[in-house]
Design an enzyme around this catalytic site. Structure first.
Site, PDB file in Angstrom:
ATOM      1  CD  GLN A  78     -39.000   8.140   1.564  1.00  0.00           C
ATOM      2  OE1 GLN A  78     -39.503   8.879   0.731  1.00  0.00           O
ATOM      3  NE2 GLN A  78     -39.208   6.850   1.575  1.00  0.00           N
ATOM      4  CG  PHE A  79     -34.109   8.194   7.586  1.00  0.00           C
ATOM      5  CD1 PHE A  79     -33.370   7.038   7.816  1.00  0.00           C
ATOM      6  CD2 PHE A  79     -35.383   8.294   8.122  1.00  0.00           C
ATOM      7  CE1 PHE A  79     -33.905   5.997   8.571  1.00  0.00           C
ATOM      8  CE2 PHE A  79     -35.923   7.273   8.861  1.00  0.00           C
ATOM      9  CZ  PHE A  79     -35.183   6.112   9.089  1.00  0.00           C
ATOM     10  CB  THR A  80     -36.039   5.078   4.022  1.00  0.00           C
ATOM     11  OG1 THR A  80     -37.012   5.802   3.270  1.00  0.00           O
ATOM     12  CG2 THR A  80     -36.499   4.925   5.471  1.00  0.00           C
TER      13      THR A  80
END
Length: 145
Positions: A78-80
């Site tokens: 999850q890059f967010t």
């Protein structure tokens, strides 16, 4: 690296109706890889997650780890988690690792985790449907830096 770790009774991940991973009791781990992260950060974060004493013992105290309980872990890239929201209302993801490097470290995290515990996965870069039955709830944020 940054991880959001949730203690769950169960969790699963699906992509376009196809299940990519499912666990019973254990940990749902959202994993973000930052620019400059290496295996050093990976090893630190993995050891922390595997040994977090957040499961109840016989006296209902958070005193046991994932390894102590023999539970599984569902790891979702999850890059967010690396969003910078200090300016304006649109998140900036400039601190996230480039996709190729993030995927390489995500895959390495999965491989190393699987040597210690049942490890299930999401699908890097895909739109995923995550279902989780939180236990507690217990949610911990861990950063390698």
């Amino acid at each position: 690296m940054k991880a959001v770790v949730q203690r769950v009774r169960s969790a699963s991940c699906s992509v376009e109706g196809r299940e990519t991973g499912r666990i019973g009791p254990g940990l749902l781990v959202f994993l973000g890889v930052a620019q400059g992260d290496t295996e050093k950060e990976l090893d630190y974060l993995l050891a922390k997650i595997l040994n977090l004493r957040i499961f109840p013992d016989d006296e209902h105290k958070m005193n046991l780890s994932l390894l102590d309980k023999g539970y599984g872990m569902l790891v979702i890239s999850q890059f967010t988690l690396l969003a910078d929201c200090r300016k304006g209302n649109r998140p900036n993801f400039m601190f996230a690792a480039p996709p190729d490097e993030a995927n390489r470290l995500y895959e390495e995290f999965l491989a190393r985790a699987a040597k210690h515990a049942q490890t299930e996965r999401g699908e890097f870069g895909a739109m995923m449907d995550i279902l989780a039955e939180n236990d507690g709830p217990v949610t911990i944020i861990i950063e390698s830096k």
